[in-house]
Design a protein around this motif. Structure first.
Motif, short mmCIF file in Angstrom:
data_model
loop_
_atom_site.label_atom_id
_atom_site.label_comp_id
_atom_site.label_asym_id
_atom_site.label_seq_id
_atom_site.Cartn_x
_atom_site.Cartn_y
_atom_site.Cartn_z
N GLU A 43 -120.71 -6.38 -31.91
CA GLU A 43 -122.16 -5.90 -31.76
C GLU A 43 -122.42 -5.63 -30.34
O GLU A 43 -123.19 -4.66 -29.98
CB GLU A 43 -122.70 -7.35 -32.05
CG GLU A 43 -123.11 -7.75 -33.66
CD GLU A 43 -123.83 -9.22 -33.54
OE1 GLU A 43 -124.23 -9.63 -32.63
OE2 GLU A 43 -123.68 -9.67 -34.85
N ILE A 44 -121.72 -6.18 -29.32
CA ILE A 44 -122.01 -5.70 -28.07
C ILE A 44 -121.22 -4.61 -27.84
O ILE A 44 -121.83 -3.44 -27.22
CB ILE A 44 -121.19 -6.63 -27.07
CG1 ILE A 44 -121.73 -8.41 -27.16
CG2 ILE A 44 -121.04 -6.17 -25.49
CD1 ILE A 44 -121.11 -9.11 -26.42
N GLY A 45 -120.12 -3.98 -28.39
CA GLY A 45 -119.54 -2.88 -28.24
C GLY A 45 -120.45 -1.62 -29.04
O GLY A 45 -120.80 -0.56 -28.43
N ARG A 46 -120.86 -1.95 -29.99
CA ARG A 46 -122.16 -0.98 -30.65
C ARG A 46 -123.29 -0.63 -29.69
O ARG A 46 -123.84 0.51 -29.43
CB ARG A 46 -122.60 -1.34 -31.94
CG ARG A 46 -121.64 -1.26 -33.23
CD ARG A 46 -122.17 -1.45 -34.31
NE ARG A 46 -122.47 -2.90 -34.67
CZ ARG A 46 -121.92 -3.75 -35.26
NH1 ARG A 46 -120.44 -3.41 -35.68
NH2 ARG A 46 -122.21 -5.16 -35.47
N ASP A 47 -123.76 -1.65 -29.02
CA ASP A 47 -124.74 -1.62 -27.93
C ASP A 47 -124.48 -0.50 -26.83
O ASP A 47 -125.33 0.06 -26.34
CB ASP A 47 -125.23 -2.87 -27.50
CG ASP A 47 -125.93 -3.75 -28.58
OD1 ASP A 47 -126.34 -3.37 -29.46
OD2 ASP A 47 -125.99 -4.98 -28.23
N VAL A 48 -123.30 -0.57 -26.61
CA VAL A 48 -122.89 0.40 -25.40
C VAL A 48 -121.95 1.41 -25.78
O VAL A 48 -121.43 2.02 -25.04
CB VAL A 48 -122.05 -0.48 -24.50
CG1 VAL A 48 -122.94 -1.41 -23.66
CG2 VAL A 48 -120.80 -1.02 -24.71
N GLY A 49 -122.04 1.68 -27.03
CA GLY A 49 -121.32 2.83 -27.57
C GLY A 49 -119.82 2.93 -27.72
O GLY A 49 -119.17 3.95 -27.78
N LEU A 50 -119.25 1.57 -27.99
CA LEU A 50 -117.68 1.55 -28.23
C LEU A 50 -117.42 1.49 -29.50
O LEU A 50 -117.99 1.01 -30.31
CB LEU A 50 -117.22 0.23 -27.34
CG LEU A 50 -117.30 0.05 -25.90
CD1 LEU A 50 -116.93 -1.27 -25.31
CD2 LEU A 50 -116.46 1.22 -25.37
N SER A 51 -116.18 2.02 -29.69
CA SER A 51 -115.52 2.10 -31.32
C SER A 51 -115.15 0.82 -31.79
O SER A 51 -114.56 0.12 -30.77
CB SER A 51 -114.54 2.89 -31.40
OG SER A 51 -113.94 2.65 -32.44
N THR A 52 -115.59 0.26 -32.75
CA THR A 52 -115.25 -0.90 -33.13
C THR A 52 -113.91 -1.18 -33.47
O THR A 52 -113.36 -2.14 -33.42
CB THR A 52 -116.00 -1.30 -34.45
OG1 THR A 52 -116.12 -0.26 -35.65
CG2 THR A 52 -117.73 -1.54 -34.24
N ASP A 53 -113.33 -0.01 -33.89
CA ASP A 53 -111.87 0.17 -34.18
C ASP A 53 -111.14 -0.26 -33.12
O ASP A 53 -110.00 -0.78 -33.02
CB ASP A 53 -111.40 1.36 -34.86
CG ASP A 53 -112.00 1.71 -36.16
OD1 ASP A 53 -112.39 0.73 -36.89
OD2 ASP A 53 -112.11 3.02 -36.72
N HIS A 54 -111.42 0.23 -31.76
CA HIS A 54 -110.77 0.17 -30.61
C HIS A 54 -111.06 -1.53 -30.39
O HIS A 54 -109.95 -1.92 -29.83
CB HIS A 54 -111.38 0.88 -29.37
CG HIS A 54 -110.99 2.40 -29.81
ND1 HIS A 54 -111.65 3.29 -28.94
CD2 HIS A 54 -110.11 2.98 -30.53
CE1 HIS A 54 -111.25 4.66 -29.15
NE2 HIS A 54 -110.23 4.43 -30.02
N ILE A 55 -112.00 -1.90 -30.57
CA ILE A 55 -112.21 -3.28 -30.10
C ILE A 55 -111.51 -4.19 -30.87
O ILE A 55 -110.97 -5.26 -30.47
CB ILE A 55 -113.69 -3.76 -30.23
CG1 ILE A 55 -114.50 -2.88 -29.25
CG2 ILE A 55 -114.07 -5.30 -30.27
CD1 ILE A 55 -116.13 -3.14 -29.35
#
Length: 225
Positions: A43-55
Motif C-alpha cells: 500500500e505504501i509502495g503504491r502511494d509513491v509509485g513503487l512496483s509491488t513486485d520489487h517490494i
C-alpha cells in the motif's frame, strides 16, 4: 490461518532501499509502529509509485535472511573466520550450481575443487568453502572461510616479544652479556613486526572476504538464464 509476517523498522528500511524507495515511503513508514505486513508495504509502495513486485522480491530476500550481514568470528579482537548463509527458498538446478561455481572461482580467484556427498554439493579451496545443502523449501548456500595461521602468528609474535624483553631485562641486570641484550632486542623487534603485520593484515583480509561473500549472496539468489 497463518499470521502474516510483520517486518520491523530496520527490515522495512532495507526493503524500500532495495525496491528503490522514494523519500516519501521512508517518511510514511517512520510514522508507524508495531511493524508492517507485506500488504501494508504494498500500500505504501503504491502511494509513491513503487512496483509491488520489487517490494515483494525485497521482502522475500529479507525473510530468507539474504540481507543478514556477513558473520565474523574473532579471537583476541582479531577476525579469524568469516561466514555467510543464503537461503534460496527454492531448489537449485545443476546448471545453476555450475554457474555459481564459476562465479565463486572468478570472485575468489581460485580454481578450487568440487565434491558431492549425497544431496550436498561442495566447492572448496583450502579454508574457503561453499556448501549447497537441501532445505524443506529448496536449497541453502553456506559460505565460510578462516585464517588458519592467525593464532600461530599471534602466539609466535607474543613469544618472541616476551623473550626479547626478558633477555633485555637480564642484560640490564648484568645476568647476561651485552650480546644477550642485542639478541633480545632483535627478538623483540621480530615479535613486534609479527604482531603488527597480523593486527593490520587480518582486518583487511576480513573486509575483502566479507565483500566477496556479499557479492556472491547478492548475485546468486535470482535464477540464472
Amino acid at each position: 490461518m497463518d499470521t502474516p509476517r510483520r517486518f520491523d523498522d530496520r527490515e522495512i528500511a532495507l526493503i524500500f532501499e532495495q525496491a528503490n524507495g522514494a523519500q516519501e515511503a521512508h517518511t510514511d513508514v517512520a510514522s508507524r509502529s508495531g511493524g508492517l505486513t507485506l500488504e501494508q508495504l504494498h500500500e505504501i509502495g503504491r502511494d509513491v509509485g513503487l512496483s509491488t513486485d520489487h517490494i515483494t522480491r525485497a521482502a522475500n530476500a529479507i525473510a530468507r535472511g539474504d540481507m543478514v550481514p556477513t558473520q565474523r568470528r574473532t579471537w583476541l579482537g582479531l577476525p579469524v573466520a568469516i561466514s555467510r548463509t543464503v537461503d534460496f527458498g527454492r531448489p537449485v538446478s545443476d546448471d545453476e550450481w555450475h554457474g555459481l561455481v564459476s562465479t565463486l572461482r572468478e570472485t575468489f580467484e581460485a580454481r578450487g575443487k568440487l565434491s558431492t556427498e549425497g544431496a550436498f554439493r561442495h566447492w572448496h579451496n583450502g579454508n574457503l568453502s561453499a556448501m549447497l545443502e537441501p532445505t524443506p523449501t529448496g536449497h541453502r548456500l553456506r559460505l565460510s572461510t578462516r585464517k588458519g595461521d592467525a593464532r600461530v602468528r599471534v602466539t609466535m609474535g607474543a613469544l618472541y616479544l616476551s623473550l626479547g624483553v626478558g633477555f633485555g631485562a637480564l642484560a640490564v641486570l648484568g645476568v647476561v652479556s651485552d650480546k644477550g641484550f642485542v639478541g633480545g632486542g632483535l627478538m623483540a623487534v621480530m615479535g613486534l613486526v609479527a604482531l603488527a603485520s597480523t593486527y593490520i593484515g587480518l582486518p583487511r583480509w576480513a573486509r575483502a572476504r566479507a565483500e566477496q561473500m556479499e557479492f556472491i549472496a547478492k548475485h546468486s539468489v535470482e535464477p540464472t538464464s
